[in-house]
Scaffold this motif. Sequence first.
Motif, PDB file in Angstrom:
ATOM      1  N   GLU A  54       0.898  -1.431  -0.163  1.00 26.65           N
ATOM      2  CA  GLU A  54      -0.219  -0.150   0.000  1.00 26.65           C
ATOM      3  C   GLU A  54       0.916   1.272   0.269  1.00 26.65           C
ATOM      4  O   GLU A  54       0.398   2.443   0.737  1.00 26.65           O
ATOM      5  CB  GLU A  54      -0.905   0.208   1.735  1.00 26.65           C
ATOM      6  CG  GLU A  54      -1.755  -0.586   1.202  1.00 26.65           C
ATOM      7  CD  GLU A  54      -3.039  -0.874   2.859  1.00 26.65           C
ATOM      8  OE1 GLU A  54      -3.903  -1.797   2.362  1.00 26.65           O
ATOM      9  OE2 GLU A  54      -2.553  -0.645   3.422  1.00 26.65           O
ATOM     10  N   ARG A  69      -0.617  -4.598   3.837  1.00 29.40           N
ATOM     11  CA  ARG A  69      -1.397  -5.233   4.443  1.00 29.40           C
ATOM     12  C   ARG A  69      -0.962  -6.521   4.022  1.00 29.40           C
ATOM     13  O   ARG A  69      -0.740  -6.849   2.653  1.00 29.40           O
ATOM     14  CB  ARG A  69      -2.472  -4.740   3.635  1.00 29.40           C
ATOM     15  CG  ARG A  69      -3.921  -5.090   4.447  1.00 29.40           C
ATOM     16  CD  ARG A  69      -5.313  -4.554   4.328  1.00 29.40           C
ATOM     17  NE  ARG A  69      -4.747  -3.153   5.296  1.00 29.40           N
ATOM     18  CZ  ARG A  69      -5.036  -3.270   6.520  1.00 29.40           C
ATOM     19  NH1 ARG A  69      -5.694  -3.984   7.188  1.00 29.40           N
ATOM     20  NH2 ARG A  69      -5.139  -2.612   6.485  1.00 29.40           N
ATOM     21  N   ALA A 105       0.197  -3.921   8.013  1.00 31.83           N
ATOM     22  CA  ALA A 105      -1.773  -4.109   9.347  1.00 31.83           C
ATOM     23  C   ALA A 105      -1.720  -6.055   8.780  1.00 31.83           C
ATOM     24  O   ALA A 105      -1.486  -6.067   7.575  1.00 31.83           O
ATOM     25  CB  ALA A 105      -2.785  -3.423   7.331  1.00 31.83           C
ATOM     26  N   SER A 123      -7.476  -0.016   3.983  1.00 34.12           N
ATOM     27  CA  SER A 123      -6.414   0.947   5.378  1.00 34.12           C
ATOM     28  C   SER A 123      -7.048   2.349   4.849  1.00 34.12           C
ATOM     29  O   SER A 123      -7.723   2.389   3.703  1.00 34.12           O
ATOM     30  CB  SER A 123      -4.967   1.023   4.851  1.00 34.12           C
ATOM     31  OG  SER A 123      -4.165   0.210   5.087  1.00 34.12           O
TER      32      SER A 123
END
Length: 137
Positions: A54, A69, A105, A123
Amino acid sequence: MLSGRLVLGLVSMAGRVCLCQGSAGSGAIGPVEAAIRTKLEQALSPEVLELRNESGGHAVPPGSETHFRVAVVSSRFEGLSPLQRHRLVHAALAEELAGPVHALAIQARTPAQWRENCQLDTSPPCLGGNKKTLGTP
């Protein structure tokens, strides 16, 4: 035909199909992303491993590999708390988390939990790295 960030990452499990977003939208996998994938596969033998770079959505140079993520589905998570699961992921990626990776994440689920919900979370948008708050100039 799928376009944009939608990927070839169709995952079928127990008759359910999930459409997930892929890496940074470019289709190219960088060395950090490849290392993360390899280390998680070796450490956790996941049934499902969805990894998304990301970094492109953050205030970093193009081509960066700093924000990821991951959804990891492994029977190794059976009987463990979310904190214990995250610790296993962090242990596998200690080198990356100490260096190039700024944010990770994690969705760490058991196979049964994944069958109930096979969506990779999204996100929130980046605020530019200077601690702006939404709605302020």
